[in-house]
Each structure stands twice: as C-alpha cells, then as structure tokens.
Design an enzyme around this catalytic site. Sequence first.
Site, PDB file in Angstrom:
ATOM      1  NE  ARG A   1      12.693  27.442  22.061  1.00  0.00           N
ATOM      2  CZ  ARG A   1      13.793  27.945  22.645  1.00  0.00           C
ATOM      3  NH1 ARG A   1      14.612  27.157  23.322  1.00  0.00           N
ATOM      4  NH2 ARG A   1      14.058  29.229  22.555  1.00  0.00           N
TER       5      ARG A   1
ATOM      6  CE  LYS B   1      -2.209   8.724  15.175  1.00  0.00           C
ATOM      7  NZ  LYS B   1      -1.002   8.122  14.637  1.00  0.00           N
TER       8      LYS B   1
HETATM    9  C1  LIG Z   1       0.184   8.541  13.924  1.00  0.00           C
HETATM   10  C2  LIG Z   1       1.439   7.779  14.070  1.00  0.00           C
HETATM   11  C3  LIG Z   1       2.692   8.430  14.088  1.00  0.00           C
HETATM   12  C4  LIG Z   1       2.838   9.915  13.851  1.00  0.00           C
HETATM   13  O1  LIG Z   1       2.296  10.653  14.882  1.00  0.00           O
HETATM   14  P1  LIG Z   1       1.630  12.125  14.698  1.00  0.00           P
HETATM   15  O2  LIG Z   1       1.142  12.439  16.054  1.00  0.00           O
HETATM   16  O3  LIG Z   1       0.562  12.000  13.663  1.00  0.00           O
HETATM   17  O4  LIG Z   1       2.744  13.033  14.243  1.00  0.00           O
HETATM   18  C5  LIG Z   1       3.812   7.656  14.281  1.00  0.00           C
HETATM   19  N1  LIG Z   1       3.740   6.318  14.440  1.00  0.00           N
HETATM   20  C6  LIG Z   1       2.565   5.656  14.420  1.00  0.00           C
HETATM   21  C7  LIG Z   1       2.547   4.171  14.588  1.00  0.00           C
HETATM   22  C8  LIG Z   1       1.377   6.357  14.229  1.00  0.00           C
HETATM   23  O5  LIG Z   1       0.208   5.690  14.194  1.00  0.00           O
END
Ligand SMILES: *Cc1c(COP(=O)(O)O)cnc(C)c1O
Length: 391
Positions: A60, A211
């Site tokens: 961790r 993303k």
């Molecule tokens: C998807 C997203 C998040 C959240 O991220 P997760 O990995 O789904 O927890 C935060 N900000 C933006 C702009 C996103 O597209």
Amino acid sequence: MTQTSADQGRANKAGFETRAIHAGYEPDAMTGAVNPPIYASSTYKQDGVGGLRGGYEYSRSGNPTRTALEGALAAVEDGERGFAFASGLAAEDTIIRALTAPGDHVVIPDDAYGGTYRLFDKVAKLWGTAHSPAPVADVDAVAAAVEPGRTKLVWVETPTNPMLTIGDIEALATVAHDAGALLVVDNTFASPYLQQPLTLGADVVVHSTTKYVGGHSDVVGGAVVVRDLDLADRIGFHQNAMGAVAGPFDAFLTHRGLKTLGVRMDRHCDNAERVVAFLDGDPRVTEVIYPGLASHPGHEVAARQMKRFGGMISFRVAGGVETALAVCERAEVFTLGESLGGVESLIEHPGRMTHASVAGTDLEVPDDLIRLSVGIETADDLVADLDRALG
Ligand SMILES: *Cc1c(COP(=O)(O)O)cnc(C)c1O
C-alpha cells in the site's frame, strides 16, 4: 530495478515520447527486462529490522510496478511527483481530503464530470467541504465564486464533458493564487500529450487514467501529479493513509498504455478532424462542438494551451431526441457505450447515459446532443459509419 530522481519529473528534459517510454524505469539490473515486472507482492523481506531494500516495506505504501508508473506520470506532466490510484475518483477524493478540511470551500466547474460533481455534492459536502459551481470559460465568474480565506481549491476541467468548454489555465491559476487557493486541473480529456497544466501555473493535475493514458479500455485508474514537494508530501501521506492505490497489475497496464500515448493522441486528433470536417455543414447536423473549430468560443485559448484539439466531439442533430437516439443505435463501427479515450470509437447520448443524473439541474445537456470519442480506426470507416447512422 534502479530508479534515480533524474529519470522522472522536471529533471528529465527529454522529449515527450522519450519520457513516456523511458522515465521512471531503467532495465532491470539483474535480468535487463525492459519493462517493469508486475511485482505481485504485498510485503518485502527486510535486511534486519527496518533494513528496507529500496524503501519497500508494504505494497500500500509502495510497490515497484507502481513506482515506475508514478515516475513516468510525473515526467510526462512535467511535474515533480506522481501518484497512481485505483480510479480517477479515488485520486480526486485523495486531493479533496489532503488539501481541504471541514469548513473549507472549493469552486468546481458548473459542467463538471458527473462523478466529480457527485463526489463533491454527496460525499465531500457531508465531510464539511462545501462547493460552488462556476463556468470555467468565464474567468470573472470563477473569480466571483471564490470566497477569499475559505476557498482552498479552484477545480477546473478543460475541455469539459460533454460541452467541450475551454478554461484558460493561466488566468484561472492567477484567480486561485490571488485568493490564496490552489488550482487543480482535471486533464483527462486533453491528456498530458496535448496539455501540461503545471507548466501553465496549475498546482495539481488529476487524471482518470482509465481514459487516454490507459487508452485501451482495459483498466480503471487515476493519477495525481504535483511540482511542490510539500503538496507531494500531503498527497503521498493521504495516498497511503486512505489506501486507494493502483494495484501492480493495473499499474503495469496503465504504464504500457502511457508509452504509446503520443502516437495514439495524434491519430485520435487526425481522425477527429476528419469527422468534424464531415459533420460540419452536413444538413442533418445543427451544431458541431469541437475546440478546433474557429467558431468554438474557446478556440483561441485552446490553441494557446493545447498542442492539438483532442479526440472528443459533441454534435446536435436535426430531428431532436428521437433522431439522436436512433443515430446512436444505428452506428456500428462507433460502439454505443460510456467512457472515452480508448482505441475504439464510442458514441453515446449524454442526456440519457453519462449525464442522465444531471437532468433537471443547471448541468442538464441538450437532448439532441451526441458525444463521440473518436478512436484510431481507419478514418474513412468512421465517416462512412456516421453517414449511414445519420440516415
Ligand atoms: C472518467 C472521468 C473521471 C473519473 O475517473 P474514473 O477512473 O472513472 O474514476 C474524472 N474526470 C473525468 C473528466 C473523467 O472523464
């Protein structure tokens, strides 16, 4: 495995792609392995009590696979220290609790990512951190929402989701700093290849690495990058104390994705430009929203602070909500689904999908709006698919 501070962060003056591929990790000293091994180990043998090898004691607190990713993240954002989390929201939660206390206040985008809004409105608020929404494109409105002495963070996304609004990072950093607050930039939509907020005056960069950084729709993760070492200590303390760390398998996948970010982003941008050229002027389309268009109100700011304009496009169709839903359902190469930033193109209806939870609020989006995450398939196939789907 060896890692020197010169491999990562601002000391690394190599080009973006070289940093993305090499920062954070030297080929393994024993085997020469060019990739960081997946260290599936929760604990580490100590050479006598407290005799830690490379500082590792418990995963961790630190894991070598995660350390490699964190070094690379710091390097590509031109930051000093990177931190990898189990998700983008885990990274955000860590920022909120590390950098605000009950009684404090945060200015957030009035069209924030839905999960970010929910985190502030349903979680941070109960903990005592208040928030006010403001439009990121309007620097004066953000300044007016700041409560000097009480506002600790100005939180910005640029471009935003799904309206692709642009905030001027340099100007917003001044607003935050004049009030004694820090500027946090969610850089998920641009990715570090297109925009490096720390170089424009931001204090904290946060990502959903799910993303573009991961880029293959195969892992969920988050990241925080900072320059200031005191901020780094606070984030690092909370990363360990709260525990929402990226596991070694996820860290490996995210790091593998990061290495090809530059070539992928250029193709995302090339394909998005082709799709925009097709949609813009088509009589079945009433509006195309893309920061690369001269008609976009944030075009000039985007041109100044972004290398290119990204792979996300929103557009509105003639025929209203029924047509918008039908287009989403008829598309074949564009997969109907939420999320973004992967190699595959995605199409979605924000009003009924990603933004359904904000219906009836100030964050409501038009119901004839369609959002595209343009992937890196053959551009002709993407254009032909949309042409067919538009009917
Ligand atoms: C998807 C997203 C998040 C959240 O991220 P997760 O990995 O789904 O927890 C935060 N900000 C933006 C702009 C996103 O597209």
